[in-house]
Design a protein around this motif. Structure first.
Motif, PDB file in Angstrom:
ATOM      1  N   TYR A 149       1.622   3.435  -2.514  1.00  0.00           N
ATOM      2  CA  TYR A 149       1.217   3.603  -3.908  1.00  0.00           C
ATOM      3  C   TYR A 149       2.139   4.523  -4.707  1.00  0.00           C
ATOM      4  O   TYR A 149       2.329   4.327  -5.917  1.00  0.00           O
ATOM      5  CB  TYR A 149      -0.230   4.103  -3.974  1.00  0.00           C
ATOM      6  CG  TYR A 149      -1.207   3.139  -3.341  1.00  0.00           C
ATOM      7  CD1 TYR A 149      -1.264   1.812  -3.748  1.00  0.00           C
ATOM      8  CD2 TYR A 149      -2.067   3.543  -2.328  1.00  0.00           C
ATOM      9  CE1 TYR A 149      -2.139   0.911  -3.168  1.00  0.00           C
ATOM     10  CE2 TYR A 149      -2.951   2.659  -1.736  1.00  0.00           C
ATOM     11  CZ  TYR A 149      -2.988   1.342  -2.158  1.00  0.00           C
ATOM     12  OH  TYR A 149      -3.860   0.453  -1.578  1.00  0.00           O
ATOM     13  N   ASP A 200      -6.668   0.926  -6.573  1.00  0.00           N
ATOM     14  CA  ASP A 200      -6.521   0.735  -5.124  1.00  0.00           C
ATOM     15  C   ASP A 200      -6.381   2.070  -4.399  1.00  0.00           C
ATOM     16  O   ASP A 200      -6.745   2.199  -3.234  1.00  0.00           O
ATOM     17  CB  ASP A 200      -5.300  -0.136  -4.820  1.00  0.00           C
ATOM     18  CG  ASP A 200      -5.531  -1.596  -5.180  1.00  0.00           C
ATOM     19  OD1 ASP A 200      -6.654  -1.925  -5.601  1.00  0.00           O
ATOM     20  OD2 ASP A 200      -4.583  -2.394  -5.071  1.00  0.00           O
ATOM     21  N   GLU A 223       0.813  -1.230   0.000  1.00  0.00           N
ATOM     22  CA  GLU A 223       0.000   0.000   0.000  1.00  0.00           C
ATOM     23  C   GLU A 223       0.842   1.274   0.000  1.00  0.00           C
ATOM     24  O   GLU A 223       0.406   2.321   0.466  1.00  0.00           O
ATOM     25  CB  GLU A 223      -0.985   0.006   1.181  1.00  0.00           C
ATOM     26  CG  GLU A 223      -1.981  -1.136   1.117  1.00  0.00           C
ATOM     27  CD  GLU A 223      -2.905  -1.194   2.325  1.00  0.00           C
ATOM     28  OE1 GLU A 223      -2.860  -0.272   3.152  1.00  0.00           O
ATOM     29  OE2 GLU A 223      -3.676  -2.164   2.424  1.00  0.00           O
TER      30      GLU A 223
END
Length: 787
Positions: A188, A224, A186
């Motif tokens: 990104y 995401d 995560e």
């Protein structure tokens, strides 16, 4: 049993003949090949010949690997390693130890892979390319174990070892993997950084499928990250490329991704259209996994719309395909959803049936997570039936097991977050150090620039003359064809290149010593041929292990063997309508020669795991630095394969036989490397030219190129002199009392000085010396430079 000298000599001849027979008859049945190599192994044992015992054991290992007999493969690999240790063949020992790790990886024994490679790292002194393989595989093993920070560590170690120019394709793949790891973690922004780097390289290489894959992954990161507009932008870019190149599997997956975004936005009709298009493609290519996933998405969409009848219909169809694939997780989720949905509609009988199937999957997989989720369903079913005692029993089971699972998950999460925090802190510390090094490097750069200005002024004063014109108009034309030289040999080779290019269906064999420029000639043939608009593909035949030859050259289907998780397109298929350059063709074993011959004769390939023939239109240009005709006479190279490859032969003479090309090549390389290193070289000393033309250059053009690169690196003058070169049997005149340093010592001192100035910051040291960082890293390793 004692063997007499005569008997021993006879058996030595027998084993030699037997090995030749085995190598030349690799197309026999597996049983016959096993029998033949077992004879070699037994004879070598009687003769107490460990080298041939090792060879036979290695061959048997790879034959059993073809049959997927892991136990026999491992047994013979270990036996081969034992014999190679007797003859101290470190290269083969390391290679086979690496293969053992690969087999563990394919068996999904990831912990054993890690243990095997850590043993290798701690036991042997390895070459750079071995570290690359080990680090990549360690990253992969940790990835599959779910230890993403550790996987990331090894991917980054691999990236540090790769050469930006030589390992471009490998680099793009590693950037992609690193980006996807950051996506899982995560992070990104870093995920995008690496995926964009991957996409840039793949676009530059004209790797359309790879480029589209990177775009698709970038879309996934934006999805995401909850940036739907950007996600759609990249998904659509990828989809257009996939449609152009006809990559149906990827088309189906990307259509599903786009459909999911529209479904989440409540645009059900648009989402349904994309899902139905994906379903049509997946059924066409008979990909049950994608079909199951798409049917599931359609079922979920109808559920959102409130159409339970269609939702059940598509969810059940999806379940059928999941059972075909054997995807336990998918089967469980499908059963779970059906049970919950039937319960909500009051259909207790169906809900109970699917819950029971959930429990069977949970027991079969020994998954506590599946069990507690199933106990929850049973609790709700029995509450609905007012069977409160049973409902209570299952609720107690559910609560206890859920607590255990959640505790483990939380502990894993804490450990993962701890690793993430430590990694982040190290990165911050490195960033602060880098900023300080940048400031110091900037100051040093200004000092160096002032020194250089002074040096240039002195040189101009001492040599007031017109700047030497390194590259003539004639040479510029030569450079345009990347074949530098004016000798009769080079002029003749240019004519041969033009002739060969005019007939783009005939195969060409290029011969010549190492370093003469065989690949340069091959590229020129391609550039002048009708195939010039397609990419030129070069493969080092000796670098591909025998066991991977078919997979690499002919490709393999998904699930063709253990570890074949995706479809792989082989070199012949990739190079369709283009040119495939096979370097070091003379190193192919008898087995591989047969396989290559078949393709050259039929112009068709069959992927591993498939029976479907695929026609290929590939122009083969091969190269060798050994006398293939001698190998044919010795029956070590098939005569029919030789004639297939050598329809047209171009022989490149060594540099010592065309010394008139040396001054031209010297000027070309001086211009090339002085531009790269931002050095000002205005003149070449005449003594240097004379010394180079008197040298016989056993390493040919490549040796001259390396000499010039090294000389430009260490030169601190605008005149290039003999003292910057290491030319055997040539000495520069010096006063008798002058203390001389070797060129290596000068180079080492300059690099140490730069590293000390920059606080051992390799990139900044490279900037200071105006060279590529990889040059600094290679010299640090060569001279064993430490802080």
């Amino acid at each position: 049993m004692k063997i007499s000298k005569e008997n021993n000599n006879s058996k030595q001849k027998d084993i030699k003949k037997l090995i030749e027979y085995c190598n030349n008859n690799s197309d026999e049945s597996i049983e016959q090949r096993i029998s033949n190599w077992n004879k070699v192994l037994k004879t070598a044992k009687v003769l107490k010949d460990p080298a041939n015992q090792a060879l036979a054991a290695e061959k048997l290992a790879f034959i059993y690997f073809e049959t997927k007999n892991t136990e026999k493969t491992m047994g013979f690999l270990n036996q081969a390693i034992t014999h190679y240790k007797v003859v101290n063949n470190l290269e083969r020992i390391v290679s086979l130890e690496i293969n053992i790790g690969v087999i563990y990886l394919q068996m999904h024994e990831f912990s054993k892979t890690i243990a095997q490679y850590e043993k290798l790292l701690n036991t042997y002194k390895l070459e750079n390319e071995n570290f690359q393989i080990l680090y990549q595989h360690l990253g992969l093993a940790y990835y599959f174990l779910g230890n993403y920070p550790e996987a990331l560590k090894y991917y980054k170690k691999t990236l540090e070892l790769l050469d930006e120019e030589k390992d471009t394709e490998n680099l793009s793949g590693l950037y992609n993997k690193t980006g996807m790891l950051y996506k899982i973690l995560e992070d990104y922004s870093k995920a995008l950084k690496y995926l964009l780097l991957s996409s840039e390289i793949r676009e530059r290489l004209n790797d359309e499928a790879g480029y589209a894959g990177s775009l698709n992954n970038i879309g996934g990161v934006y999805f995401d990250w909850d940036n739907k507009e950007k996600a759609l932008e990249y998904y659509n870019k990828a989809l257009n490329i996939y449609k152009e190149i006809g990559k149906d599997t990827s088309i189906a997956g990307t259509l599903t991704n786009i459909g999911t975004i529209h479904s989440n936005d409540g645009n059900y009709e648009k989402a349904l259209k994309y899902f139905e298009d994906a379903l049509q493609v997946s059924k066409k290519i008979k990909d049950d996994f994608i079909t199951a996933s798409t049917l599931n998405n359609i079922g979920a969409l109808y559920k959102k719309k409130g159409n339970n009848e269609k939702s059940f219909l598509f969810t059940k169809k999806a379940l059928e395909y999941k059972r075909k694939v054997g995807n336990k997780e998918g089967i469980f989720v499908g059963l779970q959803n059906l049970s919950i949905d039937y319960l909500a509609l009051g259909n207790i009988e169906e809900a109970l049936e699917y819950a029971q199937q959930c429990l069977e999957i949970a027991k079969e997989t020994e998954s506590d997570s599946y069990k507690y989720k199933t106990y929850s369903i049973f609790t709700d079913i029995f509450k609905k039936q007012k069977k409160y005692k049973k409902a209570l029993d299952y609720h107690i089971k559910y609560s206890k097991l859920k607590a255990v699972v959640f505790k483990k998950e939380n502990m894993d999460k804490i450990a993962e977050m701890q690793v993430r925090y430590e990694t982040q802190q190290k990165e911050k510390e490195a960033e602060i150090l880098s900023i300080k090094n940048d400031e110091l490097a900037q100051k040093n750069k200004m000092i160096e620039e002032k020194n250089q200005e002074l040096q240039d002024a002195i040189e101009k004063f001492n040599h007031s003359e017109i700047r030497y014109n390194f590259v003539t108009e004639e040479m510029e034309k030569s450079i345009g064809t990347t074949l530098v030289g004016s000798s009769k040999a080079i002029v003749e080779i240019r004519k041969l290149i033009t002739l060969a290019a005019g007939f783009d269906n005939i195969n060409v064999l290029i011969t010549g010593e190492s370093g003469t420029g065989k690949e340069v000639v091959a590229k020129n043939i391609h550039k002048l041929s009708k195939r010039k608009n397609n990419k030129f593909y070069a493969v080092n035949s000796s670098a591909i292990p025998e066991t991977l030859f078919e997979s690499q050259f002919f490709g393999h289907e998904k699930n063709a063997f253990t570890g074949a998780d995706t479809l792989n397109i082989g070199w012949f298929e990739v190079a369709d309508k283009s040119t495939l350059f096979l370097d070091e063709i003379g190193t192919l074993s008898g087995d591989l020669q047969v396989k290559l011959l078949r393709v050259l004769e039929d112009r068709k390939i069959v992927r591993v795991g498939s029976h479907q023939e695929i026609e290929v239109d590939v122009r083969i240009i091969s190269a060798t630095n050994i006398n293939l005709l001698e190998k044919v006479k010795e029956e070590k190279f098939r005569v029919d394969l030789y004639h297939r490859l050598a329809t047209y032969v171009i022989d490149i003479p060594p540099l010592r036989e065309r010394i008139e090309d040396i001054p031209l090549l010297l000027r070309y390389f001086v211009k090339h490397f002085s531009n790269i290193m931002n050095k000002k070289i205005t003149r070449i000393d005449e003594k240097l030219e004379n010394a180079l033309t008197d040298y016989d250059f056993p390493g040919n053009v490549r040796e001259l190129k390396n000499m010039v690169e090294r000389a430009i690196l260490i030169s601190n003058s605008s005149i290039l002199r003999t003292k910057c070169f290491i030319i055997p049997n040539v000495q520069e005149e010096h006063p008798e009392n002058e203390s001389l340093l070797t060129l290596e010592e000068i180079e080492k001192q300059q690099i140490i000085k730069a590293l000390n100035i920059t606080g051992f910051h390799r990139q900044k040291a490279a900037d200071l010396l105006k060279v590529n960082r990889k040059v600094i890293e290679r010299r640090i390793k060569k001279y064993n430079i430490t802080r």
